[in-house]
Write an enzyme that holds these catalytic residues in place. Structure first.
Site, PDB file in Angstrom:
ATOM      1  CG  HIS A  51      -2.483 -14.351  -1.025  1.00 19.17           C
ATOM      2  ND1 HIS A  51      -2.543 -13.296  -1.893  1.00 19.17           N
ATOM      3  CD2 HIS A  51      -2.195 -13.820   0.195  1.00 19.17           C
ATOM      4  CE1 HIS A  51      -2.316 -12.167  -1.236  1.00 19.17           C
ATOM      5  NE2 HIS A  51      -2.099 -12.462   0.032  1.00 19.17           N
ATOM      6  CG  ASP A  54      -2.275 -15.348  -5.071  1.00 17.12           C
ATOM      7  OD1 ASP A  54      -3.304 -14.814  -5.526  1.00 17.12           O
ATOM      8  OD2 ASP A  54      -1.551 -14.809  -4.195  1.00 17.12           O
ATOM      9  CD  GLU A 176       2.648  -8.722   5.576  1.00 16.18           C
ATOM     10  OE1 GLU A 176       2.457  -9.825   5.016  1.00 16.18           O
ATOM     11  OE2 GLU A 176       2.473  -7.636   5.012  1.00 16.18           O
ATOM     12  CG  HIS A 215       1.998  -3.477   7.405  1.00 17.67           C
ATOM     13  ND1 HIS A 215       1.866  -4.838   7.316  1.00 17.67           N
ATOM     14  CD2 HIS A 215       1.292  -2.971   6.362  1.00 17.67           C
ATOM     15  CE1 HIS A 215       1.105  -5.144   6.266  1.00 17.67           C
ATOM     16  NE2 HIS A 215       0.762  -4.026   5.664  1.00 17.67           N
ATOM     17  CG  ASP A 250      -1.472  -0.885   3.668  1.00 16.90           C
ATOM     18  OD1 ASP A 250      -0.390  -0.304   3.482  1.00 16.90           O
ATOM     19  OD2 ASP A 250      -1.594  -2.120   3.646  1.00 16.90           O
ATOM     20  CG  ASP A 252       0.298  -1.717  -0.037  1.00 15.96           C
ATOM     21  OD1 ASP A 252       1.030  -1.833   0.960  1.00 15.96           O
ATOM     22  OD2 ASP A 252      -0.795  -2.302  -0.133  1.00 15.96           O
ATOM     23  CG  ASP A 285       2.550  -6.204  -0.192  1.00 16.01           C
ATOM     24  OD1 ASP A 285       1.878  -6.152  -1.242  1.00 16.01           O
ATOM     25  OD2 ASP A 285       2.107  -6.653   0.877  1.00 16.01           O
TER      26      ASP A 285
HETATM   27  C1  GLO Z   1      -1.784  -6.057   3.571  1.00 17.48           C
HETATM   28  C2  GLO Z   1      -0.643  -6.964   3.525  1.00 17.48           C
HETATM   29  C3  GLO Z   1      -0.828  -8.052   2.472  1.00 17.48           C
HETATM   30  C4  GLO Z   1       0.075  -9.219   2.785  1.00 17.48           C
HETATM   31  C5  GLO Z   1      -0.177 -10.364   1.852  1.00 17.48           C
HETATM   32  C6  GLO Z   1       0.669 -11.562   2.202  1.00 17.48           C
HETATM   33  O1  GLO Z   1      -1.778  -5.036   4.189  1.00 17.48           O
HETATM   34  O2  GLO Z   1       0.535  -6.261   3.315  1.00 17.48           O
HETATM   35  O3  GLO Z   1      -0.561  -7.553   1.186  1.00 17.48           O
HETATM   36  O4  GLO Z   1       1.414  -8.859   2.714  1.00 17.48           O
HETATM   37  O5  GLO Z   1      -1.519 -10.704   1.905  1.00 17.48           O
HETATM   38  O6  GLO Z   1       0.152 -12.255   3.247  1.00 17.48           O
HETATM   39 MG    MG Z   2       2.495  -7.034   2.991  1.00 14.19          MG
END
Ligand code: GLO
Ligand code: MG
Length: 346
Positions: A51, A54, A176, A215, A250, A252, A285
């Site tokens: 980011h 980051d 994304e 997603h 979500d 992950d 991710d």
């Molecule tokens: C959240 C996203 C997030 C993005 C990250 C990069 O649901 O997956 O993790 O991938 O912020 O922009």
């Molecule tokens: Mg992501």
């Protein structure tokens, strides 16, 4: 034998997270960026995603000159560690200026903030040596539909993308998509939406996408179909592999942890399309489960890569000839069992 393609791996500092969720605080102590970079290197990963903040903490309080200086220092640190920067993404969902969305906010001052911050992220991408700007459009959507004009929102998104494309002649925008969370409904929920809006921009070739497995599953889609679709356009520029147990928050999860067969199908899709051959990375991710102890903090990343590599082996040793015979005979029950046997090792 032909030398087979080797994948390159990546994660972001946020994937070594501390365990907070909407119902409770952190369960692991915060670590420094340098510690995270060390872990990435120790695990033998090749690149890091960033980011904007980051890369440059407290970015909003810093001048352009300060950002340039810090970004160059970071670039040197990465080069010394032999680690590439995979992408930069403007974090447009934390600031008080993005409470009502970023590019589609109803407040013109907030929209300007979002665009200015995105242009700064592009500059950071340049300093770090990557041409990919990832746009996870976290708050571009609504909690209630009456609060925004959906048609106007499409126009605002295109205007924002056009400003970014004009700011830098080489930057590529990787959208994304995610259908929901934090919003009730997001404006660009699927890869089809991302690639369609690309056609409305001033440089259609520089607007592509990033697929995240979770997603796609949240959108009720098979992530492998999203991969095939994006790659048919030559527009899959990054990838967030992980897993998701149905239509919930979500999650992950580690890659393959909820549905190994869906993970296998994704790997087959990547293989048949030659993902990675143009330098694209496989990014995970994923987050540690909240109860994870400090000493097991890296396992979700290591495990995701192990599972991925095992599935690459499975994809490469799948008996395509036998599968074709069964397909020719329309014997899908046998084909189904053949896949399960192959995954179970028999
Ligand atoms: C959240 C996203 C997030 C993005 C990250 C990069 O649901 O997956 O993790 O991938 O912020 O922009
Ligand atoms: Mg992501």
């Amino acid at each position: 034998m032909l030398k087979q393609h080797q994948y390159q791996f990546c994660f972001g500092p946020w994937n070594l997270s501390e365990g907070q969720d909407p119902y409770g605080p952190t369960t692991r102590p915060a670590q420094t960026f340098d510690w995270k970079l060390d872990q990435l290197k120790k695990l033998g990963f090749d690149a890091m995603m960033f980011h904007d903040d980051d890369a440059i903490p407290d970015i909003d309080s810093k001048s352009d000159a300060q950002i340039r200086k810090e970004a160059r220092e970071l670039k040197k640190k990465l080069a010394d560690a032999g680690i590439a920067a995979e992408m930069v993404a403007p974090r447009l969902w934390f600031s008080p200026m993005t409470i009502d969305g970023a590019y589609t906010s109803n407040d013109p001052k907030c929209r300007k903030y979002a665009i200015d911050r995105s242009l700064r992220s592009i500059d950071i991408a340049n300093y770090l040596g990557t041409d990919i700007l990832v746009l996870w459009l976290a708050r571009e959507g609504t909690y209630l539909r009456e609060s925004k004009n959906g048609r106007r929102s499409v126009d605002l998104l295109v205007q924002a993308f056009d400003k970014m494309l004009a700011h830098d002649k080489t930057i590529r925008l990787a959208i994304e998509p995610k259908p929901n969370e934090p919003m009730d409904h997001a404006y660009l929920p699927t890869i089809g939406h991302a690639l369609a809006i690309a056609q409305l921009t001033r440089d259609t070739k520089r607007v592509g996408c990033l697929i995240e497995s979770a997603h796609a599953i949240l959108a009720g889609l098979d992530p492998a179909d999203e991969i095939d679709f994006a790659m048919a356009f030559g527009k899959l520029w990054s990838l967030h592999l992980n897993d998701q147990n149905g239509l919930k928050f979500d999650q992950d999860k580690p890659f393959g942890s909820a549905n190994l067969r869906v993970a296998f199908t994704q790997v087959r899709a990547l293989e048949r399309n030659g993902y990675g051959k143009k330098g694209e990375y496989v990014c995970f991710d994923v987050h540690p489960f909240r109860p994870t102890k400090v000493e097991h903090w890296l396992a979700h990343l290591d495990n995701s890569r192990r599972t991925f590599l095992r599935l690459v082996e499975k994809a490469r040793t799948f008996d395509n000839q036998q599968a074709q015979q069964l397909i020719g005979d329309r014997n899908y029950a046998a084909l189904d069992q053949m896949v399960l046997n192959h995954l179970m090792g028999k």
